[in-house]
Design a protein around this motif. Structure first.
Motif, PDB file in Angstrom:
ATOM      1  N   GLU A  70       0.833  -1.205   0.000  1.00 26.44           N
ATOM      2  CA  GLU A  70       0.000   0.000   0.000  1.00 26.44           C
ATOM      3  C   GLU A  70       0.868   1.255   0.000  1.00 26.44           C
ATOM      4  OE1 GLU A  70      -3.656   2.107   2.490  1.00 26.44           O
ATOM      5  OE2 GLU A  70      -2.550   0.442   3.389  1.00 26.44           O
ATOM      6  N   LEU A  71       1.932   1.240   0.784  1.00 26.55           N
ATOM      7  CA  LEU A  71       2.838   2.388   0.823  1.00 26.55           C
ATOM      8  C   LEU A  71       3.443   2.667  -0.548  1.00 26.55           C
ATOM      9  CD1 LEU A  71       4.529   4.571   2.227  1.00 26.55           C
ATOM     10  CD2 LEU A  71       6.139   2.768   2.911  1.00 26.55           C
ATOM     11  N   GLU A  72       3.912   1.627  -1.216  1.00 22.08           N
ATOM     12  CA  GLU A  72       4.511   1.847  -2.534  1.00 22.08           C
ATOM     13  C   GLU A  72       3.487   2.383  -3.522  1.00 22.08           C
ATOM     14  OE1 GLU A  72       7.281  -0.174  -5.986  1.00 22.08           O
ATOM     15  OE2 GLU A  72       6.530  -1.456  -4.362  1.00 22.08           O
ATOM     16  N   ASN A  73       2.281   1.816  -3.515  1.00 19.56           N
ATOM     17  CA  ASN A  73       1.247   2.294  -4.435  1.00 19.56           C
ATOM     18  C   ASN A  73       0.890   3.752  -4.157  1.00 19.56           C
ATOM     19  OD1 ASN A  73       1.167  -0.195  -5.642  1.00 19.56           O
ATOM     20  ND2 ASN A  73      -0.667  -0.896  -4.586  1.00 19.56           N
ATOM     21  N   MET A  74       0.872   4.126  -2.891  1.00 16.91           N
ATOM     22  CA  MET A  74       0.570   5.493  -2.502  1.00 16.91           C
ATOM     23  C   MET A  74       1.643   6.452  -3.042  1.00 16.91           C
ATOM     24  SD  MET A  74      -0.007   6.851   1.389  1.00 16.91           S
ATOM     25  CE  MET A  74      -1.307   5.640   1.680  1.00 16.91           C
ATOM     26  N   ILE A  75       2.898   6.071  -2.871  1.00 15.01           N
ATOM     27  CA  ILE A  75       4.005   6.904  -3.357  1.00 15.01           C
ATOM     28  C   ILE A  75       4.007   6.959  -4.880  1.00 15.01           C
ATOM     29  CG2 ILE A  75       6.499   7.129  -3.472  1.00 15.01           C
ATOM     30  CD1 ILE A  75       5.334   7.877  -0.752  1.00 15.01           C
ATOM     31  N   ALA A  76       3.748   5.826  -5.518  1.00 18.16           N
ATOM     32  CA  ALA A  76       3.726   5.787  -6.984  1.00 18.16           C
ATOM     33  C   ALA A  76       2.656   6.729  -7.540  1.00 18.16           C
ATOM     34  CB  ALA A  76       3.460   4.356  -7.465  1.00 18.16           C
ATOM     35  N   SER A  77       1.483   6.729  -6.905  1.00 16.31           N
ATOM     36  CA  SER A  77       0.415   7.624  -7.356  1.00 16.31           C
ATOM     37  C   SER A  77       0.794   9.078  -7.157  1.00 16.31           C
ATOM     38  CB  SER A  77      -0.882   7.317  -6.581  1.00 16.31           C
ATOM     39  OG  SER A  77      -1.316   6.003  -6.841  1.00 16.31           O
ATOM     40  N   ALA A  78       1.397   9.385  -6.007  1.00 14.21           N
ATOM     41  CA  ALA A  78       1.793  10.759  -5.722  1.00 14.21           C
ATOM     42  C   ALA A  78       2.850  11.252  -6.720  1.00 14.21           C
ATOM     43  CB  ALA A  78       2.321  10.851  -4.303  1.00 14.21           C
ATOM     44  N   VAL A  79       3.817  10.395  -7.023  1.00 16.59           N
ATOM     45  CA  VAL A  79       4.846  10.750  -7.998  1.00 16.59           C
ATOM     46  C   VAL A  79       4.222  11.003  -9.371  1.00 16.59           C
ATOM     47  CG1 VAL A  79       6.834   9.871  -9.279  1.00 16.59           C
ATOM     48  CG2 VAL A  79       6.726   9.607  -6.796  1.00 16.59           C
ATOM     49  N   LEU A  80       3.284  10.161  -9.741  1.00 15.44           N
ATOM     50  CA  LEU A  80       2.631  10.298 -11.043  1.00 15.44           C
ATOM     51  C   LEU A  80       1.895  11.638 -11.151  1.00 15.44           C
ATOM     52  CD1 LEU A  80       2.246   8.590 -13.625  1.00 15.44           C
ATOM     53  CD2 LEU A  80       0.068   7.829 -12.669  1.00 15.44           C
ATOM     54  N   LEU A  81       1.263  12.064 -10.071  1.00 12.58           N
ATOM     55  CA  LEU A  81       0.467  13.296 -10.087  1.00 12.58           C
ATOM     56  C   LEU A  81       1.326  14.555  -9.930  1.00 12.58           C
ATOM     57  CD1 LEU A  81      -2.513  12.143  -7.855  1.00 12.58           C
ATOM     58  CD2 LEU A  81      -2.568  12.576 -10.321  1.00 12.58           C
ATOM     59  N   GLU A  82       2.509  14.423  -9.358  1.00 13.48           N
ATOM     60  CA  GLU A  82       3.367  15.585  -9.099  1.00 13.48           C
ATOM     61  C   GLU A  82       3.859  16.201 -10.411  1.00 13.48           C
ATOM     62  OE1 GLU A  82       5.214  18.442  -6.789  1.00 13.48           O
ATOM     63  OE2 GLU A  82       3.810  16.877  -6.188  1.00 13.48           O
TER      64      GLU A  82
END
Length: 215
Positions: free
Chosen positions: A201-213
């Motif tokens: 879950e942590l990795e998916n959360m970070i991956a989504s945030a990076v994608l949106l940044e």
């Protein structure tokens, strides 16, 4: 560095396969294959074919011979993920091969030696599964030469930020974005969150945030 079989216990998403791959990489078998099998996805009807393989002509559609998971992992490591999902009727077949260290391909009377290290993982309480007769005690004792309990992320909060920063670097590089760190308020929120999905879950959360940044 031993050949002991290992059982990994932990919630879904805690990184059990990553640990299994690390054990393999640090073992004397690291130059041989690491084969991972999701036992929940193994069909009862093709279990023997998947694990033991078959010879040409073993059944109607067997136009060529095929090796199974055991032979594919020969001299290496066979990782049996979610081992408690395997149907009890198939557990005895798995146990026999592990005990005897040999198998027969479907349609063949020729014995093939099995030289693999077994690492198994589950997110269930194996003791409860044995009590409920859903998992064979003899198979568990054969596999459980060494046991590793993988704690959930909420019980090792000191790991959250190092993991988060690692995932930021990984996904920033994959998406060709110049993101160097976590904002302090983001770090505070991450540390206070329980992560029911754990490291995944942590990795998916970070991956989504990076994608949106936008950088």
């Amino acid at each position: 560095p031993t050949d002991y079989s290992v059982v990994l216990n932990g919630e879904s998403g805690t990184g059990k396969e990553m640990i299994a791959r690390t054990i393999h990489r640090l073992s004397d078998r690291h130059t041989a294959p690491f084969v991972a099998v999701n036992m929940a996805a193994v069909s009862m009807t093709i279990f023997e074919d998947e694990f033991f393989g078959h010879t040409k002509g073993a059944y109607t559609d067997a136009s060529n011979g095929r090796i199974g998971f055991f032979e594919a992992a020969q001299d290496g490591t066979l990782f049996l993920d979610e081992i408690t999902e395997l149907d009890p009727s198939l557990q005895a077949k798995l146990l026999r091969v592990i005990e005897e260290r040999e198998l027969y391909r479907l349609g063949s009377t020729q014995v093939h030696d099995v030289g693999v290290r077994i690492i198994a993982a589950t997110n269930r309480d194996i003791g409860e599964e044995i009590t409920a007769n859903r998992f064979r005690a003899d198979l568990f004792y054969r596999l459980n030469m060494y046991n590793i309990k993988v704690p959930p992320l909420r019980e090792r909060r000191a790991d959250i930020l190092p993991l988060a920063r690692h995932f930021v670097k990984r996904h920033a590089k994959a998406n060709e974005k110049r993101i160097q760190s976590l904002a302090p308020e983001v770090a505070d929120r991450l540390v206070s969150y329980d992560f029911p999905g754990n490291v995944r879950e942590l990795e998916n959360m970070i991956a989504s945030a990076v994608l949106l940044e936008k950088t």
